[in-house]
Enzyme design. Structure first.
Site, PDB file in Angstrom:
ATOM      1  N   LYS A  20       0.894  -1.205   0.044  1.00 27.77           N
ATOM      2  CA  LYS A  20      -0.050   0.058  -0.072  1.00 27.77           C
ATOM      3  C   LYS A  20       0.855   1.294  -0.228  1.00 27.77           C
ATOM      4  O   LYS A  20       0.625   1.974  -0.876  1.00 27.77           O
ATOM      5  CB  LYS A  20      -0.969   0.005   1.072  1.00 27.77           C
ATOM      6  CG  LYS A  20      -2.008  -1.119   1.477  1.00 27.77           C
ATOM      7  CD  LYS A  20      -2.734  -0.924   2.484  1.00 27.77           C
ATOM      8  CE  LYS A  20      -2.085  -0.991   3.868  1.00 27.77           C
ATOM      9  NZ  LYS A  20      -1.155  -2.392   4.257  1.00 27.77           N
ATOM     10  N   ARG A  95      -9.686   1.330   8.567  1.00 28.93           N
ATOM     11  CA  ARG A  95      -9.288   0.024   9.065  1.00 28.93           C
ATOM     12  C   ARG A  95     -10.364  -0.720   9.722  1.00 28.93           C
ATOM     13  O   ARG A  95     -10.314  -1.747  10.054  1.00 28.93           O
ATOM     14  CB  ARG A  95      -7.954   0.148   9.866  1.00 28.93           C
ATOM     15  CG  ARG A  95      -7.012  -0.473   8.928  1.00 28.93           C
ATOM     16  CD  ARG A  95      -5.644   0.091  10.344  1.00 28.93           C
ATOM     17  NE  ARG A  95      -4.673  -0.944   9.778  1.00 28.93           N
ATOM     18  CZ  ARG A  95      -3.457  -0.345   9.231  1.00 28.93           C
ATOM     19  NH1 ARG A  95      -3.369   0.628   8.965  1.00 28.93           N
ATOM     20  NH2 ARG A  95      -2.369  -1.289   9.424  1.00 28.93           N
ATOM     21  N   ARG A 134      11.644  -5.542   4.814  1.00 35.08           N
ATOM     22  CA  ARG A 134      11.518  -4.197   4.869  1.00 35.08           C
ATOM     23  C   ARG A 134      12.583  -3.383   5.812  1.00 35.08           C
ATOM     24  O   ARG A 134      12.623  -3.694   7.149  1.00 35.08           O
ATOM     25  CB  ARG A 134      10.101  -3.824   5.270  1.00 35.08           C
ATOM     26  CG  ARG A 134       9.995  -2.386   5.387  1.00 35.08           C
ATOM     27  CD  ARG A 134       8.610  -1.997   5.508  1.00 35.08           C
ATOM     28  NE  ARG A 134       7.831  -2.614   6.348  1.00 35.08           N
ATOM     29  CZ  ARG A 134       6.426  -2.527   6.532  1.00 35.08           C
ATOM     30  NH1 ARG A 134       5.848  -1.875   5.502  1.00 35.08           N
ATOM     31  NH2 ARG A 134       5.674  -3.301   7.381  1.00 35.08           N
ATOM     32  N   ARG A 167      11.362  -2.170  11.493  1.00 36.94           N
ATOM     33  CA  ARG A 167      10.265  -1.746  12.610  1.00 36.94           C
ATOM     34  C   ARG A 167      10.021  -2.837  13.545  1.00 36.94           C
ATOM     35  O   ARG A 167      10.119  -4.003  13.134  1.00 36.94           O
ATOM     36  CB  ARG A 167       8.670  -1.593  11.554  1.00 36.94           C
ATOM     37  CG  ARG A 167       8.634   0.130  11.074  1.00 36.94           C
ATOM     38  CD  ARG A 167       7.330   0.043   9.935  1.00 36.94           C
ATOM     39  NE  ARG A 167       6.314  -0.512  10.417  1.00 36.94           N
ATOM     40  CZ  ARG A 167       5.324  -0.627   9.684  1.00 36.94           C
ATOM     41  NH1 ARG A 167       5.492   0.015   8.323  1.00 36.94           N
ATOM     42  NH2 ARG A 167       4.060  -1.083   9.988  1.00 36.94           N
ATOM     43  N   ARG A 178      -0.698  -9.059  13.474  1.00 39.74           N
ATOM     44  CA  ARG A 178      -1.421  -8.051  12.329  1.00 39.74           C
ATOM     45  C   ARG A 178      -2.294  -8.664  11.239  1.00 39.74           C
ATOM     46  O   ARG A 178      -3.148  -8.021  10.995  1.00 39.74           O
ATOM     47  CB  ARG A 178      -0.123  -7.207  11.905  1.00 39.74           C
ATOM     48  CG  ARG A 178       0.503  -6.249  12.966  1.00 39.74           C
ATOM     49  CD  ARG A 178       1.872  -5.653  12.444  1.00 39.74           C
ATOM     50  NE  ARG A 178       1.966  -5.024  11.045  1.00 39.74           N
ATOM     51  CZ  ARG A 178       3.078  -4.767  10.423  1.00 39.74           C
ATOM     52  NH1 ARG A 178       4.168  -5.300  10.692  1.00 39.74           N
ATOM     53  NH2 ARG A 178       2.774  -4.211   9.296  1.00 39.74           N
TER      54      ARG A 178
HETATM   55  P1  AP5 Z   1       4.870  -1.715   1.838  1.00 39.77           P
HETATM   56  O1  AP5 Z   1       4.531  -0.619   0.616  1.00 39.77           O
HETATM   57  O2  AP5 Z   1       5.696  -0.931   2.790  1.00 39.77           O
HETATM   58  O3  AP5 Z   1       3.674  -2.490   2.245  1.00 39.77           O
HETATM   59  P2  AP5 Z   1       2.408  -1.868   3.109  1.00 39.77           P
HETATM   60  O4  AP5 Z   1       1.099  -2.226   2.845  1.00 39.77           O
HETATM   61  O5  AP5 Z   1       2.114  -0.218   3.386  1.00 39.77           O
HETATM   62  O6  AP5 Z   1       2.751  -2.407   4.660  1.00 39.77           O
HETATM   63  P3  AP5 Z   1       2.684  -2.168   5.967  1.00 39.77           P
HETATM   64  O7  AP5 Z   1       3.084  -3.082   7.139  1.00 39.77           O
HETATM   65  O8  AP5 Z   1       3.068  -0.467   6.120  1.00 39.77           O
HETATM   66  O9  AP5 Z   1       1.173  -1.970   6.286  1.00 39.77           O
HETATM   67  P4  AP5 Z   1       0.419  -2.009   7.688  1.00 39.77           P
HETATM   68  O10 AP5 Z   1      -0.931  -1.649   7.177  1.00 39.77           O
HETATM   69  O11 AP5 Z   1       0.405  -3.082   8.395  1.00 39.77           O
HETATM   70  O12 AP5 Z   1       1.113  -0.950   8.557  1.00 39.77           O
HETATM   71  P5  AP5 Z   1       0.775   0.585   8.796  1.00 39.77           P
HETATM   72  O13 AP5 Z   1       2.254   1.524   8.704  1.00 39.77           O
HETATM   73  O14 AP5 Z   1      -0.208   1.282   8.238  1.00 39.77           O
HETATM   74  O15 AP5 Z   1       5.669  -3.004   1.440  1.00 39.77           O
HETATM   75  C1  AP5 Z   1       6.357  -3.790   2.193  1.00 39.77           C
HETATM   76  C2  AP5 Z   1       7.593  -4.190   1.884  1.00 39.77           C
HETATM   77  O16 AP5 Z   1       7.423  -4.867   0.620  1.00 39.77           O
HETATM   78  C3  AP5 Z   1       8.732  -2.778   1.563  1.00 39.77           C
HETATM   79  O17 AP5 Z   1      10.088  -3.222   1.838  1.00 39.77           O
HETATM   80  C4  AP5 Z   1       8.529  -2.862   0.123  1.00 39.77           C
HETATM   81  O18 AP5 Z   1       9.854  -2.077  -0.448  1.00 39.77           O
HETATM   82  C5  AP5 Z   1       8.360  -4.128  -0.359  1.00 39.77           C
HETATM   83  N1  AP5 Z   1       7.519  -4.191  -1.633  1.00 39.77           N
HETATM   84  C6  AP5 Z   1       6.467  -3.433  -1.982  1.00 39.77           C
HETATM   85  N2  AP5 Z   1       5.834  -3.729  -3.045  1.00 39.77           N
HETATM   86  C7  AP5 Z   1       6.630  -4.955  -3.645  1.00 39.77           C
HETATM   87  C8  AP5 Z   1       6.635  -5.758  -4.659  1.00 39.77           C
HETATM   88  N3  AP5 Z   1       5.792  -5.679  -5.664  1.00 39.77           N
HETATM   89  N4  AP5 Z   1       7.808  -6.690  -5.048  1.00 39.77           N
HETATM   90  C9  AP5 Z   1       8.534  -6.786  -4.063  1.00 39.77           C
HETATM   91  N5  AP5 Z   1       8.679  -6.097  -2.777  1.00 39.77           N
HETATM   92  C10 AP5 Z   1       7.714  -5.138  -2.613  1.00 39.77           C
HETATM   93  O19 AP5 Z   1       0.377   0.581  10.331  1.00 39.77           O
HETATM   94  C11 AP5 Z   1       1.082   0.181  11.366  1.00 39.77           C
HETATM   95  C12 AP5 Z   1       0.431   0.206  12.838  1.00 39.77           C
HETATM   96  O20 AP5 Z   1      -0.197   1.515  13.010  1.00 39.77           O
HETATM   97  C13 AP5 Z   1      -0.913  -0.637  12.689  1.00 39.77           C
HETATM   98  O21 AP5 Z   1      -0.536  -1.723  13.103  1.00 39.77           O
HETATM   99  C14 AP5 Z   1      -1.743   0.072  13.751  1.00 39.77           C
HETATM  100  O22 AP5 Z   1      -1.245  -0.249  15.265  1.00 39.77           O
HETATM  101  C15 AP5 Z   1      -1.334   1.502  13.348  1.00 39.77           C
HETATM  102  N6  AP5 Z   1      -2.418   2.008  12.661  1.00 39.77           N
HETATM  103  C16 AP5 Z   1      -2.267   2.552  11.025  1.00 39.77           C
HETATM  104  N7  AP5 Z   1      -3.326   3.095  10.831  1.00 39.77           N
HETATM  105  C17 AP5 Z   1      -4.407   2.693  11.718  1.00 39.77           C
HETATM  106  C18 AP5 Z   1      -5.686   2.864  11.641  1.00 39.77           C
HETATM  107  N8  AP5 Z   1      -6.301   3.378  10.490  1.00 39.77           N
HETATM  108  N9  AP5 Z   1      -6.418   2.411  12.678  1.00 39.77           N
HETATM  109  C19 AP5 Z   1      -5.792   1.919  13.787  1.00 39.77           C
HETATM  110  N10 AP5 Z   1      -4.523   1.604  13.837  1.00 39.77           N
HETATM  111  C20 AP5 Z   1      -3.859   2.146  12.928  1.00 39.77           C
END
Ligand code: AP5
Length: 230
Positions: A20, A95, A134, A167, A178
């Site tokens: 994402k 979410r 990552r 992270r 997660r």
């Molecule tokens: P990346 O693009 O970073 O993936 P992502 O889907 O953004 O993954 P996240 O782990 O950041 O999502 P998440 O939803 O769990 O965490 P968030 O930060 O929102 O890609 C991942 C890796 O793969 C990278 O190294 C990238 O380079 C690689 N990659 C990408 N595409 C690729 C491809 N095609 N081929 C090869 N490699 C590739 O949330 C973290 C925490 O914050 C949550 O657990 C929660 O506690 C809190 N939080 C955030 N938002 C909310 C909300 N709305 N409500 C409540 N709590 C929240």
């Protein structure tokens, strides 16, 4: 009217690690859109030691969701700061159904509506491999992957020279939690938006960055063409 000129509001849904953040950044760069990335906003609040950051820390470290009230207030504040005519990509928000309902109230107040919901999909083994590799730059925000897109010098950001972070919530045990939280709390949004908007645009998240980005563009273009014909 082109996608750039339309100032769309687009939601990116999908499990942890599906891409994402990566695809949201590509969309924002391609069309000059703003990004609302709740995970990044929360991590910044933690680094700055704000009250929100302190409240969010234990939920994030455990891989649980931060309470809806805190998140909705954060997104509302961010929305107020954005230029009216600029497109927005929502990444990691909403979410929960409660967050989606709050967004459905907040956007029309700003003369906006949700134009499309994109769902990135990939099998769990792909997600776990991506997350384990990552590494993120705490200074400039650039994201690397030791398996797929490694930094030139191990553990150092190519852009700004800062030491890269692994992270805390990217440890295997927390990643499994997660994923379970995603299935329970966030996946129901696929049905929610399917009912509300008529369609959620499914995109295969497996493939190179460019292949996935092309899938995102195709899904968005097809959706907008169909809308224009309706
Ligand atoms: P990346 O693009 O970073 O993936 P992502 O889907 O953004 O993954 P996240 O782990 O950041 O999502 P998440 O939803 O769990 O965490 P968030 O930060 O929102 O890609 C991942 C890796 O793969 C990278 O190294 C990238 O380079 C690689 N990659 C990408 N595409 C690729 C491809 N095609 N081929 C090869 N490699 C590739 O949330 C973290 C925490 O914050 C949550 O657990 C929660 O506690 C809190 N939080 C955030 N938002 C909310 C909300 N709305 N409500 C409540 N709590 C929240």
């Amino acid at each position: 009217m082109t996608i750039e000129e339309r100032g769309l509001s687009v939601i990116l849904l999908g499990p942890p690690g599906v891409g994402k953040g990566t695809q949201g950044a590509i969309l924002a760069d391609s069309f000059g859109w703003e990004r609302i990335v709740t995970g990044d906003l929360l991590r910044a609040a933690r680094r700055e030691g704000t009250e929100l950051g302190r409240k969010a820390q234990r939920y994030m470290d455990a891989g649980d969701l931060v309470p809806d009230g805190l998140i909705v207030a954060l997104v509302r504040e961010r929305l107020q700061q954005l230029p009216e005519d600029r497109g927005i990509v929502f990444d990691g928000f909403p979410r929960t159904v409660a967050q989606a309902e709050a967004l459905a109230i907040a956007l029309p107040e700003l003369g906006r509506e949700i134009d499309a919901v994109l769902l990135l999909e990939a099998p769990d083994e792909v997600l776990v491999k991506r997350i384990s590799g990552r590494r993120s730059c705490p200074q400039c925000g650039r994201v690397f992957n030791v398996h797929f897109d490694p930094p030139i010098s191990e553990a150092i950001c190519d852009e700004c020279g800062a030491r890269l972070d692994h992270r805390k919530d990217d440890q295997p045990e927390t990643v499994r939690h997660r994923l379970a939280v995603y299935r329970r709390e966030t996946e129901p949004l696929v049905e929610h938006y399917g009912r509300q908007l008529g369609a959620v645009l499914r995109v295969d998240g497996v493939g190179s960055l460019d292949e996935v980005a092309a899938g995102v563009q195709r899904a968005l273009n097809t959706h907008l063409e169909l809308e224009a014909q309706a």
